[in-house]
Design an enzyme around this catalytic site. Structure first.
Site, PDB file in Angstrom:
ATOM      1  N   GLY A 182      -2.767   4.392   3.581  1.00 20.35           N
ATOM      2  CA  GLY A 182      -3.431   5.663   3.876  1.00 20.35           C
ATOM      3  C   GLY A 182      -3.459   6.050   5.338  1.00 20.35           C
ATOM      4  N   CYS A 183      -2.842   5.253   6.209  1.00 16.60           N
ATOM      5  CA  CYS A 183      -2.900   5.542   7.650  1.00 16.60           C
ATOM      6  C   CYS A 183      -2.160   6.826   8.003  1.00 16.60           C
ATOM      7  CB  CYS A 183      -2.338   4.371   8.443  1.00 16.60           C
ATOM      8  SG  CYS A 183      -3.232   2.807   8.181  1.00 16.60           S
TER       9      CYS A 183
END
Length: 291
Positions: A182-183
């Protein structure tokens, strides 16, 4: 001074290192000086140790070149204790101990990039509200040193485990680590809402323990318009005791967001981050509310 037993194994680096920092008070002193507590009275108040024991340990660390003793007042003469480069070399040791404690003492021994809302780790991070970040500089993606706290009313520091321009750059098994994925979504969500943060008086900084060149490649690919800062030396992590996990031999910050004011005070904390887009919206709402 209390009698010290010197370890005789001259060829073992572990034994020789423990001869300097084997006493638990010494590592706690290193921990607290990294957090910005430099004066004798501050350290004694934080540690709850006797003046005699603290004076002995400080003398030992100065003699070992871990701390330097610097005057900050002339009449009467008073001193501060600051980490030397040799002392800052112990920061990865502190982070490794904290990571082990979070995983094996406070946790279940599983590698994770997040935690439970009710965990002691989460409580430690939420207790950062009202904490002042000591002065430090982190390299941005071009290598220029920057203060992570901007000269604007607020700074939003979103800390993330790692983001790469190329899929093959991610560590093996990255997608299977809870909370690691999810970065890219997080960075792009801050990018897309940057104008709203700016209008609310906030500067956005992303922070990871990646190298600046890795951050630069990612930022250029995603057209990020705010700085990514590298905490590869773990200065920010140790200053605030941020939670970490290890992947591919690197200590990585667990995903969390801090809102700080111009005076370097932590005003709001978001951890754990379960819903990335909701956490960005919550950070924006916090800035608007504080403003």
């Amino acid at each position: 001074m209390a009698q010290r037993t010197h370890l005789g194994d001259a060829d073992c680096s572990i034994a020789q290192a423990l001869d300097v920092v084997g006493d638990w008070w010494t590592l706690l002193i290193v921990r607290d000086t990294a957090r910005g507590l430099y004066r004798f009275e501050e350290l004694q108040r934080e540690l709850g140790v006797s003046r005699k024991v603290l004076a002995e340990r400080l003398k030992l660390l100065v003699e070992a070149g871990v701390l330097t003793r610097e005057p900050y007042q002339e009449r009467p003469v008073r001193h501060e204790y600051r980490l030397t480069p040799r002392g800052r070399g112990l920061l990865p040791v502190l982070v490794a101990l904290q990571d082990w404690g979070d995983a094996w003492v406070l946790g279940e021994g599983e590698m994770t990039a997040t935690t439970d809302e009710s965990s002691k780790e989460a409580a430690r991070v939420h207790a950062l509200r009202g904490t002042r970040l000591p002065e430090l500089l982190l390299p941005d993606r071009t290598g220029e040193l920057r203060d992570p706290v901007a000269d604007t009313p607020f700074t939003v520091l979103y800390c993330f485990p790692g983001a790469y321009a190329r899929p093959e750059s991610y560590p093996p098994g990255w997608g299977g680590i809870p909370g690691a994925r999810g970065c890219t979504l997080e960075s792009c969500t801050f990018r897309d809402q940057l104008a709203e943060f700016t209008a609310a008086g906030a500067t956005v900084h992303g922070v990871s323990t990646q190298r600046p060149d890795e951050q630069r490649e990612f930022a250029e690919q995603e057209r990020l318009r705010f700085p990514l800062l590298s905490d590869a030396d773990l200065g920010l992590v140790t200053a605030l005791r941020l939670p970490t996990f290890r992947a591919a031999g690197v200590s990585r910050i667990k995903r969390l967001t801090l809102v700080l004011d111009r005076e370097r005070m932590v005003r709001e904390v978001f951890y754990p981050v379960r819903d990335i887009e909701a956490s960005v919206a919550a950070a924006l709402a916090a800035v608007r509310s504080a403003g």
